[in-house]
Design a protein around this motif. Structure first.
Motif, PDB file in Angstrom:
ATOM      1  N   GLU A 133       8.529   2.338  31.391  1.00 24.81           N
ATOM      2  CA  GLU A 133       9.812   2.392  30.705  1.00 24.81           C
ATOM      3  C   GLU A 133      10.696   1.209  31.061  1.00 24.81           C
ATOM      4  O   GLU A 133      11.446   0.702  30.214  1.00 24.81           O
ATOM      5  N   ARG A 134      10.615   0.752  32.285  1.00 24.40           N
ATOM      6  CA  ARG A 134      11.405  -0.415  32.686  1.00 24.40           C
ATOM      7  C   ARG A 134      11.006  -1.640  31.872  1.00 24.40           C
ATOM      8  O   ARG A 134      11.860  -2.421  31.432  1.00 24.40           O
ATOM      9  N   ASP A 135       9.692  -1.829  31.685  1.00 23.28           N
ATOM     10  CA  ASP A 135       9.227  -2.955  30.879  1.00 23.28           C
ATOM     11  C   ASP A 135       9.651  -2.810  29.425  1.00 23.28           C
ATOM     12  O   ASP A 135      10.033  -3.790  28.776  1.00 23.28           O
ATOM     13  N   VAL A 136       9.583  -1.597  28.908  1.00 23.44           N
ATOM     14  CA  VAL A 136       9.968  -1.358  27.520  1.00 23.44           C
ATOM     15  C   VAL A 136      11.428  -1.745  27.305  1.00 23.44           C
ATOM     16  O   VAL A 136      11.775  -2.455  26.345  1.00 23.44           O
ATOM     17  N   VAL A 137      12.307  -1.299  28.190  1.00 20.46           N
ATOM     18  CA  VAL A 137      13.734  -1.600  28.056  1.00 20.46           C
ATOM     19  C   VAL A 137      13.982  -3.099  28.209  1.00 20.46           C
ATOM     20  O   VAL A 137      14.721  -3.708  27.421  1.00 20.46           O
ATOM     21  N   ALA A 138      13.358  -3.715  29.215  1.00 21.78           N
ATOM     22  CA  ALA A 138      13.573  -5.145  29.458  1.00 21.78           C
ATOM     23  C   ALA A 138      13.075  -5.989  28.293  1.00 21.78           C
ATOM     24  O   ALA A 138      13.726  -6.953  27.877  1.00 21.78           O
ATOM     25  N   GLU A 139      11.905  -5.634  27.750  1.00 22.20           N
ATOM     26  CA  GLU A 139      11.358  -6.423  26.649  1.00 22.20           C
ATOM     27  C   GLU A 139      12.112  -6.193  25.352  1.00 22.20           C
ATOM     28  O   GLU A 139      12.246  -7.107  24.533  1.00 22.20           O
ATOM     29  N   LEU A 140      12.619  -4.983  25.144  1.00 20.67           N
ATOM     30  CA  LEU A 140      13.437  -4.763  23.955  1.00 20.67           C
ATOM     31  C   LEU A 140      14.716  -5.580  24.050  1.00 20.67           C
ATOM     32  O   LEU A 140      15.172  -6.161  23.057  1.00 20.67           O
ATOM     33  N   ALA A 141      15.305  -5.668  25.237  1.00 23.79           N
ATOM     34  CA  ALA A 141      16.506  -6.491  25.422  1.00 23.79           C
ATOM     35  C   ALA A 141      16.204  -7.956  25.118  1.00 23.79           C
ATOM     36  O   ALA A 141      16.996  -8.645  24.464  1.00 23.79           O
ATOM     37  N   GLU A 142      15.051  -8.431  25.583  1.00 22.94           N
ATOM     38  CA  GLU A 142      14.671  -9.817  25.304  1.00 22.94           C
ATOM     39  C   GLU A 142      14.436 -10.032  23.810  1.00 22.94           C
ATOM     40  O   GLU A 142      14.822 -11.060  23.247  1.00 22.94           O
ATOM     41  N   ALA A 143      13.830  -9.050  23.154  1.00 19.61           N
ATOM     42  CA  ALA A 143      13.596  -9.171  21.714  1.00 19.61           C
ATOM     43  C   ALA A 143      14.916  -9.174  20.947  1.00 19.61           C
ATOM     44  O   ALA A 143      15.062  -9.886  19.946  1.00 19.61           O
TER      45      ALA A 143
END
Length: 398
Positions: A121-131
């Motif tokens: 979930e941490r990666d999902v949130v971080a990558e969505l922020a980057e996107a």
């Protein structure tokens, strides 16, 4: 040009939004999301703020899908699919409680809800922020794009001296008489690399290229980029794309970070990918030069202790094919107005191909792709004049 929020502030707001869900957006802190949506041209004020932020998140999830439609099945990239569940982007998930959305996202990875919460979930949130930032950044670039003094390459790139019978910028038709398979995108930048269906060879470091939509980086089969201090194509692009603070210190190693997330979400950390695999990332700081995407081509297989690499012409051709295929998907499904792509002279590193063999293999593969789809223009760059001569000779010897 609209200012963009920080990655950290977006992560904080997305964490709160994950808990509340899209229907609770108006009760969440959303200054950074509003700022990003305004930069992307998706909202102008309070009246369209909610819909603008939701549209922004939808665009960001589509970006994570690598150009594919976002579907709740195994054909969809797991990171994008998990993000769509986590934030209720799927229509059927919009009003679902946070615990149920988290459970569905955990199911994408086949892990327990608790393990997903602590890890993926941490990666999902971080990558969505980057996107989200990438979508907003590219919208800003499109808004401010215009003619640049000194042509489309920074630093006054040197054109290869040629005999009087040859034009100084060597452009060869690769698909004469073949009708385009893809009409130019309305926002495409004509002439950034060459006329559509043609190949241009330039003497220029790839990190100085401007106003070409996609730059291709040569990577090893572990998709581990070169160190930023190395003079390789991979190291140069990693260094140029990194985000820095006012003192020049790197605060976000964008390309290496995004590749790391791709490897983790695809279960390939520490494991080589198939030679010829191409993975896309955002362009980081290179967006300011009009670059939209970086394609990482895994062509070099480490040999022995890793001091040498093995590259074959067949892998080089597969990487070119995969990069064009990925470029078409991104142009279509991410609604990015892309029509140009830049390749370095790949495969000539330690223990790789000879320059002559690499030049023939690269240009032969590019010509084949342009015959299939001549709507793209291609730039091939090298910082070495002698290598450019070989590229030009290979381009002429069809």
């Amino acid at each position: 040009m609209h200012p963009l929020p920080s990655h950290e502030s977006l992560v904080d707001e997305l964490r709160e939004l994950r808990r509340r869900g899209l229907p609770g957006l108006r009760h969440c802190a959303r200054d950074s999301l509003r700022q990003a949506a305004a930069a992307a041209g998706l909202c102008t004020g309070e009246q369209d703020e909610q819909s603008g932020i939701e549209d922004l998140l939808g665009a960001a999830v589509r970006r994570l899908a690598g150009g594919h439609p976002v579907r709740d099945d195994d054909s969809c990239d797991p990171l994008a699919r998990a993000a769509a569940h986590t934030f209720g982007i799927f229509p059927a998930r919009r009003g679902v409680p946070g615990t149920d959305r988290r459970k569905a996202a955990a199911g994408v990875y086949g892990v327990t809800t608790e393990r997903f919460r602590k890890s993926q979930e941490r990666d999902v949130v971080a990558e969505l922020a980057e996107a989200v930032l990438a979508v907003a950044r590219e919208a800003c670039v499109r808004e401010t794009a215009g003619p640049r003094a000194g042509g489309p390459w920074a630093g006054g790139p040197q054109e290869l001296p040629t005999p009087p019978t040859t034009p100084p910028a060597h452009a060869t038709p690769a698909a004469a008489g073949v009708p385009p398979q893809r009409p130019p995108h309305p926002g495409a930048r004509p002439g950034a690399a060459a006329p559509a269906g043609r190949i241009t060879v330039r003497v220029c470091p790839i990190e100085l290229v401007r106003d070409v939509d996609i730059l291709v980086s040569s990577e090893n089969t572990f998709l581990e980029m070169s160190k930023t201090f190395r003079s390789t194509v991979s190291g140069a692009l990693r260094r140029a794309a990194a985000l820095r603070d006012a003192s020049g210190e790197i605060v976000d190693d964008v390309l290496a970070r995004e590749l790391g997330v791709w490897l983790r979400t695809h279960g390939r950390s520490g494991v080589p990918v198939r030679p010829g695999t191409v993975v896309a990332t955002s362009s980081g700081a290179l967006a300011a030069q009009g670059v939209r995407r970086i394609h990482h081509a895994a062509i070099a297989a480490p040999v022995g202790d890793g001091e040498r690499y093995h590259v074959t012409p067949a892998v080089l051709a597969e990487a070119v094919r995969a990069s064009f295929e990925l470029a078409r998907r991104e142009a279509d499904f991410l609604s990015l107005p892309m029509s140009s792509i830049c390749f370095p002279l790949m495969g000539t590193g330690r223990g790789g191909l000879s320059v002559e063999t690499a030049a023939r293999g690269l240009l032969g593969a590019v010509r084949q792709e342009l015959r299939r789809d001549p709507s793209w223009s291609v730039l091939v760059v090298t910082p070495e004049e002698s290598h450019a001569r070989m590229l030009m000779a290979a381009s002429s010897a069809r």
